[in-house]
Design a protein around this motif. Sequence first.
Motif, mmCIF file in Angstrom:
data_model
loop_
_atom_site.group_PDB
_atom_site.id
_atom_site.type_symbol
_atom_site.label_atom_id
_atom_site.label_comp_id
_atom_site.label_asym_id
_atom_site.label_seq_id
_atom_site.Cartn_x
_atom_site.Cartn_y
_atom_site.Cartn_z
ATOM 1 N N VAL A 234 0.833 -1.196 0.000
ATOM 2 C CA VAL A 234 0.000 0.000 0.000
ATOM 3 C C VAL A 234 0.872 1.252 0.000
ATOM 4 N N LYS A 235 2.014 1.191 0.693
ATOM 5 C CA LYS A 235 2.886 2.361 0.787
ATOM 6 C C LYS A 235 3.692 2.597 -0.488
ATOM 7 N N GLU A 236 4.218 1.518 -1.094
ATOM 8 C CA GLU A 236 5.246 1.707 -2.114
ATOM 9 C C GLU A 236 5.000 1.033 -3.454
ATOM 10 N N SER A 237 4.014 0.156 -3.601
ATOM 11 C CA SER A 237 3.888 -0.647 -4.815
ATOM 12 C C SER A 237 3.732 0.220 -6.065
ATOM 13 N N PRO A 238 4.603 0.035 -7.075
ATOM 14 C CA PRO A 238 4.478 0.797 -8.329
ATOM 15 C C PRO A 238 3.295 0.338 -9.174
ATOM 16 N N MET A 239 2.692 -0.788 -8.782
ATOM 17 C CA MET A 239 1.535 -1.291 -9.521
ATOM 18 C C MET A 239 0.260 -0.516 -9.192
ATOM 19 N N LEU A 240 0.331 0.295 -8.123
ATOM 20 C CA LEU A 240 -0.819 1.098 -7.716
ATOM 21 C C LEU A 240 -0.491 2.577 -7.927
ATOM 22 N N SER A 241 -1.465 3.335 -8.362
ATOM 23 C CA SER A 241 -1.250 4.774 -8.529
ATOM 24 C C SER A 241 -1.143 5.436 -7.158
ATOM 25 N N ALA A 242 -0.573 6.640 -7.135
ATOM 26 C CA ALA A 242 -0.444 7.376 -5.876
ATOM 27 C C ALA A 242 -1.806 7.621 -5.251
ATOM 28 N N SER A 243 -2.808 7.877 -6.087
ATOM 29 C CA SER A 243 -4.158 8.133 -5.580
ATOM 30 C C SER A 243 -4.749 6.891 -4.916
ATOM 31 N N ILE A 244 -4.593 5.740 -5.557
ATOM 32 C CA ILE A 244 -5.117 4.490 -4.988
ATOM 33 C C ILE A 244 -4.388 4.157 -3.696
ATOM 34 N N ARG A 245 -3.059 4.319 -3.692
ATOM 35 C CA ARG A 245 -2.302 4.033 -2.477
ATOM 36 C C ARG A 245 -2.740 4.940 -1.332
ATOM 37 N N ARG A 246 -2.980 6.202 -1.661
ATOM 38 C CA ARG A 246 -3.416 7.136 -0.613
ATOM 39 C C ARG A 246 -4.749 6.706 -0.017
ATOM 40 N N LYS A 247 -5.693 6.301 -0.863
ATOM 41 C CA LYS A 247 -7.013 5.887 -0.373
ATOM 42 C C LYS A 247 -6.926 4.605 0.449
#
Length: 644
Positions: free
Chosen positions: A406-419
Amino acid sequence: MCGIAGFVNSGGTPADGRIVRRMTDIITHRGPDGSGYFVHNQVAIGHRRLSIIDLVTGGQPMSNEDDSVWITYNGEVFNHAEIRPELEAAGHRYKSHCDTETIIHAYEEWAADSPTRYRGMFSYAIWDRNRQHLFCVRDRLGIKPFYYFWDGWLFAFASEIKALLEHPDIRVQFNDALLPEHLAFGYTSGDETLFKGIRRLPAGHTLTLTCGREPHIEIEQYWEAPCPTHFESRHDSEWIAECRSRLEEVVRMRLMSDVPLGMFLSGGVDSSAIAAIIKRQADGPVKTFSVGYSESRFSELAEARQVAGKIGTDHHEVLVSMEEFFNALPRLVWHEDEPIAWPSSVSLYFVSRLARQEVKVVLTGEGSDELFAGYGRYRFYELNSKWMGAYLRVPEGVRRVIQDAVKESPMLSASIRRKLGHTVLGRGADIESLHLNNFYCAFSMGEQRRLLRREFTQNPYASYLQRWNSVAQSPTLARLLFADQKTYLVELLMKQDQMSMATSIESRVPFLDHKFVEFAASVPPHMKLRGKQGKHILKKAIEDLIPHEIIYRQKMGFPTPIAAWLLRVDAAPVRDYLCDREGILAEYTDSAYVNDLLDKHLRRVHDATDRIWRLLNLQLWGDMFLTGRREQFWEGLLPTAVTT
């Protein structure tokens, strides 16, 4: 509404009147309409006046009949006319029609119990010549500021810290032990400030300085915000009707003025409700004021315009550009005395400046969210707490892997990680992780270990947790609201005071009448937070005042486009300023960490807006007060001609 300052040489050394004049001169913006001083023996008190009530005979410092009691006072006691007859019946003789004199006579009659009689916002100091003591008071919610310095001999006080710094015996020193709490929350919520030796009198407290052979101060609490363990069972309609009648009462009380007044209108529920009530109660036109940005998705101007049209107010607007925002920021940090916690403070300054062209007094909607659970974080904490119970059944190793992703995965966008980071997937089970790091903290304790160049022992969460733990027997929502009222709200009120007074305008907060606060605390949780809807009781209470779509639209919360601005090419001077090796950040922070933070924000890997904002304001505060570089940055952080 005014600025106060003064000092007492408690050992008896004669006071230098030139010092108190310097102390009051530097806060002229709080009271441009006049000044006054009382200097006698070891005492010097001063006053800057913004004339609101009794324009002719309300000057200060003011004395009693025989000049044995002197006061310098900042604020408004809205029920002073109700108290006056009792004091006159007791033999006190008035020479004015202002609330200041009522406070003097109330002190003579009831001494330390006198503040319990007042409804309003106030901070003041009373010198009692006969008792040889100084009696200082701050209002129950902390609407008006009161800062002081005490070293065992010199006692100095003021509405703003910068006035204290004008005293030659008070040195400017960074109280860096508070750095962890500041980096986490953007403010400190105890009595200490970022200036070593300078403290704030807590809300709802009195301070008595007794002079003589062994001078000493005593601080006592005269009021505490309620946090019930049980709630009265009443029909919903009864709660709603009482909320409406009480709201109308507190608004009516705050229309007391001998000068024009208006309303800050955001287009949200709170300010719209107050504006609608003012419109029904006022005799003449009602002026409303709003602030926004050319970036429409960060602006509530359209919503405010809609409300003003429905209610029928004389509406005024101001747009703030990126250049204006960043170039006002250094001066506003100076006005605030400490780093600015939220970008919305800058917006508040610009709308205050707009309003000052038309009125001297404004009403605002501050405080409602902390009374009636208006922030989404209350609901999310309760939901996350329930989900965490089930999620803890997942093996710890698996949870750690998910949290890292959730903190660092490049597979997720910054917006998705934030949520996702706001859910149990990105959080630990304790309140520090699930609530404080989740919704308040820019830099968690773990992040601070990487940011700071040396280790600090202070727990950044200690002040909040002390309030949270002190009401452990109350329901969760009541505890959350109580803790916010004692920490987060106090800083919001300082923002409200300093930014409005920077433009010489008085702001009044009807929701924070202490009788209304006590009522709000008695309202059961299901009348505040119902389903996805916060402030349920308030919204029901005003349904006939403003349109349904305004009441139930999604809350915006005074947003600013700072995240987008920081990505712009022409914002480079702001980013470069964070890396300035002559600033305070260079001494305390790891430059590689700061550079990495900026890089990730620019590449949109992380939204680091809150952390950049925290560091930016700390850097500016250092230059405004510590490094001697104030003049270098006084005019702003950007060139005067910025291309958009």
